[in-house]
Design a protein around this motif. Sequence first.
Motif, PDB file in Angstrom:
ATOM      1  N   MET A   8       8.779  -1.429 -16.458  1.00  0.00           N
ATOM      2  CA  MET A   8       7.405  -1.079 -16.142  1.00  0.00           C
ATOM      3  C   MET A   8       6.499  -2.301 -16.218  1.00  0.00           C
ATOM      4  O   MET A   8       5.633  -2.514 -15.367  1.00  0.00           O
ATOM      5  CB  MET A   8       6.884  -0.010 -17.124  1.00  0.00           C
ATOM      6  N   MET A   9       6.731  -3.134 -17.253  1.00  0.00           N
ATOM      7  CA  MET A   9       5.944  -4.363 -17.406  1.00  0.00           C
ATOM      8  C   MET A   9       6.101  -5.257 -16.188  1.00  0.00           C
ATOM      9  O   MET A   9       5.129  -5.766 -15.625  1.00  0.00           O
ATOM     10  CB  MET A   9       6.403  -5.125 -18.656  1.00  0.00           C
ATOM     11  N   MET A  10       7.371  -5.428 -15.780  1.00  0.00           N
ATOM     12  CA  MET A  10       7.620  -6.310 -14.635  1.00  0.00           C
ATOM     13  C   MET A  10       6.939  -5.777 -13.380  1.00  0.00           C
ATOM     14  O   MET A  10       6.337  -6.525 -12.613  1.00  0.00           O
ATOM     15  CB  MET A  10       9.132  -6.441 -14.403  1.00  0.00           C
ATOM     16  N   LEU A  11       7.034  -4.453 -13.223  1.00  0.00           N
ATOM     17  CA  LEU A  11       6.398  -3.835 -12.067  1.00  0.00           C
ATOM     18  C   LEU A  11       4.898  -4.083 -12.087  1.00  0.00           C
ATOM     19  O   LEU A  11       4.293  -4.456 -11.072  1.00  0.00           O
ATOM     20  CB  LEU A  11       6.688  -2.327 -12.083  1.00  0.00           C
ATOM     21  N   LEU A  14       4.119  -7.696 -11.211  1.00  0.00           N
ATOM     22  CA  LEU A  14       4.305  -7.913  -9.776  1.00  0.00           C
ATOM     23  C   LEU A  14       3.167  -7.312  -8.972  1.00  0.00           C
ATOM     24  O   LEU A  14       2.638  -7.927  -8.050  1.00  0.00           O
ATOM     25  CB  LEU A  14       5.617  -7.278  -9.327  1.00  0.00           C
ATOM     26  N   TRP A  15       2.805  -6.076  -9.376  1.00  0.00           N
ATOM     27  CA  TRP A  15       1.773  -5.343  -8.634  1.00  0.00           C
ATOM     28  C   TRP A  15       0.442  -6.089  -8.711  1.00  0.00           C
ATOM     29  O   TRP A  15      -0.164  -6.444  -7.701  1.00  0.00           O
ATOM     30  CB  TRP A  15       1.637  -3.936  -9.217  1.00  0.00           C
ATOM     31  N   ILE A  16      -0.003  -6.365  -9.957  1.00  0.00           N
ATOM     32  CA  ILE A  16      -1.332  -6.944 -10.110  1.00  0.00           C
ATOM     33  C   ILE A  16      -1.336  -8.415  -9.690  1.00  0.00           C
ATOM     34  O   ILE A  16      -2.149  -8.841  -8.857  1.00  0.00           O
ATOM     35  CB  ILE A  16      -1.815  -6.773 -11.566  1.00  0.00           C
ATOM     36  N   GLY A  17      -0.365  -9.185 -10.238  1.00  0.00           N
ATOM     37  CA  GLY A  17      -0.346 -10.608  -9.920  1.00  0.00           C
ATOM     38  C   GLY A  17      -0.020 -10.859  -8.454  1.00  0.00           C
ATOM     39  O   GLY A  17      -0.796 -11.462  -7.706  1.00  0.00           O
ATOM     40  N   GLY A  18       1.154 -10.337  -8.051  1.00  0.00           N
ATOM     41  CA  GLY A  18       1.597 -10.548  -6.666  1.00  0.00           C
ATOM     42  C   GLY A  18       0.615  -9.969  -5.680  1.00  0.00           C
ATOM     43  O   GLY A  18       0.306 -10.597  -4.660  1.00  0.00           O
ATOM     44  N   GLY A  19       0.094  -8.788  -6.013  1.00  0.00           N
ATOM     45  CA  GLY A  19      -0.847  -8.133  -5.113  1.00  0.00           C
ATOM     46  C   GLY A  19      -2.104  -8.961  -4.925  1.00  0.00           C
ATOM     47  O   GLY A  19      -2.578  -9.144  -3.795  1.00  0.00           O
ATOM     48  N   SER A  20      -2.634  -9.489  -6.036  1.00  0.00           N
ATOM     49  CA  SER A  20      -3.848 -10.299  -5.930  1.00  0.00           C
ATOM     50  C   SER A  20      -3.612 -11.507  -5.047  1.00  0.00           C
ATOM     51  O   SER A  20      -4.398 -11.802  -4.130  1.00  0.00           O
ATOM     52  CB  SER A  20      -4.293 -10.772  -7.321  1.00  0.00           C
ATOM     53  N   VAL A  21      -2.500 -12.205  -5.309  1.00  0.00           N
ATOM     54  CA  VAL A  21      -2.201 -13.403  -4.510  1.00  0.00           C
ATOM     55  C   VAL A  21      -2.081 -13.029  -3.037  1.00  0.00           C
ATOM     56  O   VAL A  21      -2.693 -13.639  -2.158  1.00  0.00           O
ATOM     57  CB  VAL A  21      -0.896 -14.059  -5.023  1.00  0.00           C
ATOM     58  N   VAL A  42      -5.146  -1.383  -5.745  1.00  0.00           N
ATOM     59  CA  VAL A  42      -4.477  -0.117  -6.093  1.00  0.00           C
ATOM     60  C   VAL A  42      -3.505   0.266  -4.976  1.00  0.00           C
ATOM     61  O   VAL A  42      -2.383   0.698  -5.227  1.00  0.00           O
ATOM     62  CB  VAL A  42      -5.526   0.990  -6.310  1.00  0.00           C
ATOM     63  N   GLY A  43      -3.950   0.076  -3.736  1.00  0.00           N
ATOM     64  CA  GLY A  43      -3.103   0.472  -2.621  1.00  0.00           C
ATOM     65  C   GLY A  43      -2.235  -0.657  -2.101  1.00  0.00           C
ATOM     66  O   GLY A  43      -1.718  -0.564  -0.990  1.00  0.00           O
ATOM     67  N   PHE A  44      -2.034  -1.679  -2.914  1.00  0.00           N
ATOM     68  CA  PHE A  44      -1.281  -2.849  -2.454  1.00  0.00           C
ATOM     69  C   PHE A  44       0.099  -2.501  -1.889  1.00  0.00           C
ATOM     70  O   PHE A  44       0.477  -3.000  -0.822  1.00  0.00           O
ATOM     71  CB  PHE A  44      -1.179  -3.868  -3.594  1.00  0.00           C
ATOM     72  N   PRO A  45       0.885  -1.631  -2.556  1.00  0.00           N
ATOM     73  CA  PRO A  45       2.196  -1.303  -1.989  1.00  0.00           C
ATOM     74  C   PRO A  45       2.086  -0.720  -0.586  1.00  0.00           C
ATOM     75  O   PRO A  45       2.928  -1.014   0.280  1.00  0.00           O
ATOM     76  CB  PRO A  45       2.764  -0.287  -2.976  1.00  0.00           C
ATOM     77  N   VAL A  46       1.048   0.073  -0.361  1.00  0.00           N
ATOM     78  CA  VAL A  46       0.893   0.671   0.964  1.00  0.00           C
ATOM     79  C   VAL A  46       0.555  -0.408   1.988  1.00  0.00           C
ATOM     80  O   VAL A  46       1.114  -0.453   3.087  1.00  0.00           O
ATOM     81  CB  VAL A  46      -0.197   1.763   0.929  1.00  0.00           C
ATOM     82  N   GLU A  47      -0.361  -1.288   1.612  1.00  0.00           N
ATOM     83  CA  GLU A  47      -0.726  -2.388   2.515  1.00  0.00           C
ATOM     84  C   GLU A  47       0.503  -3.244   2.830  1.00  0.00           C
ATOM     85  O   GLU A  47       0.739  -3.639   3.976  1.00  0.00           O
ATOM     86  CB  GLU A  47      -1.789  -3.278   1.842  1.00  0.00           C
ATOM     87  N   TYR A  48       1.274  -3.507   1.778  1.00  0.00           N
ATOM     88  CA  TYR A  48       2.456  -4.361   1.933  1.00  0.00           C
ATOM     89  C   TYR A  48       3.461  -3.689   2.860  1.00  0.00           C
ATOM     90  O   TYR A  48       4.015  -4.318   3.767  1.00  0.00           O
ATOM     91  CB  TYR A  48       3.062  -4.605   0.552  1.00  0.00           C
ATOM     92  N   ALA A  49       3.652  -2.361   2.644  1.00  0.00           N
ATOM     93  CA  ALA A  49       4.589  -1.631   3.495  1.00  0.00           C
ATOM     94  C   ALA A  49       4.138  -1.696   4.949  1.00  0.00           C
ATOM     95  O   ALA A  49       4.952  -1.866   5.861  1.00  0.00           O
ATOM     96  CB  ALA A  49       4.672  -0.171   3.037  1.00  0.00           C
ATOM     97  N   GLN A  50       2.822  -1.613   5.166  1.00  0.00           N
ATOM     98  CA  GLN A  50       2.337  -1.655   6.547  1.00  0.00           C
ATOM     99  C   GLN A  50       2.589  -3.019   7.165  1.00  0.00           C
ATOM    100  O   GLN A  50       2.945  -3.115   8.339  1.00  0.00           O
ATOM    101  CB  GLN A  50       0.848  -1.319   6.587  1.00  0.00           C
TER     102      GLN A  50
END
Lengths: 474, 361
Positions: A8-11, A14-21, A42-50
């Motif tokens: 969960m920590m790694m996720l 990745l989400w906050i750090g990777g998403g921001s970058v 918050v919606g970074f995974p969705v944006e990334y998937a798109q």
Amino acid sequence: MSLAAILMMMLGVLWIGGGSVWLLTRRRYKLVQAPSFLMDLVGFPVEYAQSIWGRGGVPYALLLPNMLIFGLFTFVPMILNFYVSFTGGTSILLFNRPWVGLQQYADIFSCETIFEPRTCSNAGFSFWTGMFNTLWFVVIQVPVLCVVALVTALVVNKNIRGRGFWRAMFFYPVMLSPVVIANIWNWVLHRKGVLNEMIGGTRDQLSTMAGMTGFDIVVTVLLAVVLMVVSERALRSSDTPSLAWTAIFGALLALLFGWANPLSLIGLGGSFWLGGALALGLVLIVSSESRLARIAIIAAGILSAALLISIQFDAVFDFGRYRPVNWLVQPNTGWPFFWLVFVFTWSHMGFYMLILLAGLQAIPSDLYEAARMDATRPARAFWRITLPLIMPTLTVVLVLALIRSFQIFDEVYLLTGGGPGRETFMIVQNIYEVAFTNNNKDYGEGAAGSVLMAVVIAVFTFFQLWITRRQSEL
Amino acid sequence: MLNRLGTFLTRTAGNKDTAERFGMADFLAYGYLLLGVLIVLVPVLWTFFSSIKPERAVDSFDTRLLPIAQVQTEIEGIGTKPEWIHEAGGGGARKVFKAGPTRKETDVAPIDAPGDVFKVPRTQLRPSEEIRVATENYLDPLLKRHGQENFTFGIYLFNSIFVTVMATLITLIINAMAAFALSKYRFRGRLTFTILIVATLLIPSSIILVSLFFVVWSFGIFGSLWGVIIPAAATPTGVFLLRQYMLTIPDELLEAARMDAASEWRIFWRIVMPLSLPALSVLAILSVIWRWNDFLWPLIVLISDPEKHTIQLGLTQYAGEFDTDFHYILAMTVVSLIPITLVFVWLQRFITTGIATTGLK
């Protein structure tokens, strides 16, 4: 720290750090757009998937969190239940649990006769006691709940003043938590509580009144007048007797039967129930609008006159001293079970009432207008219009009430704790106690109990759906 | 004239043309409603009125409605004593206190002359009473005084609010995402996902208790508030409620946004979410009720750590621990009943119509 926590920590990193970058390299944000940035994050995974799969990947990304939770916390446990029920021991580590095959089920089923839990092993005893209590509870609770909810919905749906208030009032207990409900009713039903106080006070007053001279004659005359008025009103209208007045007449008849106690002549009890059955028959005859209705009412009137003369009212109303009942604790009285049904109905009825109310309001009013044009009696309109059209909603309510009352735990655990003895011990409480509160926590047996319970619920639900389907086709 | 007055009094709601006469059925209906008031509202009100009674009145099961307490007077050199009224045969009444144990002939002394002890028959004494709202029932547990240190109301309240708010937020976001996907996209497996969600509707939560415990344990969230929040965050009811609502949002709006090169997430957040606000608020209210009143699962997950108890658990433990302190139990019951009652009175129309239209739980 467990493996899951590290994941969960790694996720999260990745989400906050990777998403921001990722977001900051692709889009420009002004300082005032910080909320907008957060929302994109918050919606970074969705944006990334798109950005990877185009629009086709978006729905899967959108469904992912929901389905992940459904999968992990509903479907996996569903399957896991079977696995756990085949294992023994008290370990909480899944792979540490020894495989015992069908041992847990064998324990539960090791009875001489299943229908007598006393002849079972310990595990079987608590399971089957809980199961039969629950079945008994469901068989009583579901019809009671549906009838009360339907009657309340019909009343609230009428053209009365303050409809919104009444609807809200009946729904209010649904909002209360089981703990609050249990505390309220514990307080009301206490041995020295307000219910016993009220009953005792009323009885004392009646006893004092019955002690006065001439009481017998006065009550006989009064009741005779009331009976005459009621039966006259029932018979007044031209062709068929009035149902509402007949119902009142029936209630009076049942009371008279209880007081006169004609069955005691042949040494039997339960006169009141005989009277109740007769009254119900009378109401049914009248509601079916058969030609016998008038004759039946007149016959019942003669019967009630005969009963009335035979009653000694000063003896009937002399109750003697009232000994307060310990409603929730007294064993072998049936009261704890009764109050359980009562409190469950009290706290859940409003929800089903609202669903039925929505169903009632969906019935087009032209039907009733047409019925009125044809001078249809209200009772007939109910049986022929309301009930068939409300049937689909009623089926939903039946199934929901069944599943809900099968799972009863909170109310019974907090009100009676399964007591007195095991009179109100329910199946979920059995699972809870076996798996979580005993000293040696027997998860395997709890899981086996859950599987059996699931089977019973499934059978019941399908059976019920099958029956109601056939009814609604007719 | 009398006839018209009768018509006026027995008229039901509606104007002159639509109104009907007040018939037998209306009589029965109002009788039923009266019974409803007696059964639904009276126990709740009775609990409230009992909770403001002083300890002695609650313990002796005083069934008078008002909070009547015996007057306590401070007497110099002796301390605080309950006040009694002595009615001598002559008609005069004196305020006295008991100077010894209660017997057939009790030693009493007047309030204004504490040294002047004399004997009176017990039957001539009656308590001197006043109406006093017993605020200490509420304040003692809330301010943790007079031996009520174990009831950490602030912590319970915080935990309950944390669980309710977090769970509702998560439920709203992920259910809306799923509903958006199921209502506004055509993709392979849409039917499968829909059927899967219907299936979860049919799995009662109490039959997966034991194995859910294993799953939650292996995720390391057992015993923490997240162990209560996460497992029930995805609700099939919520997905269906929102999906039905989102189907009514016209596709043209989404197409127009796509023309302006908005990303799908922004379409969801900026267009779909604001437009489905009515459905979202219904789900929010439902979720708040479910989470605030949740009992069995928190009982399993959180019971071992008093720092993690929600209000419901705290109240249960409280009632179990101090079985005789009915005045505190009743007061705390009323306290935990107040927020949900306020929410209900406020949003009553919303809630009742919302549940009527979804018809699911």
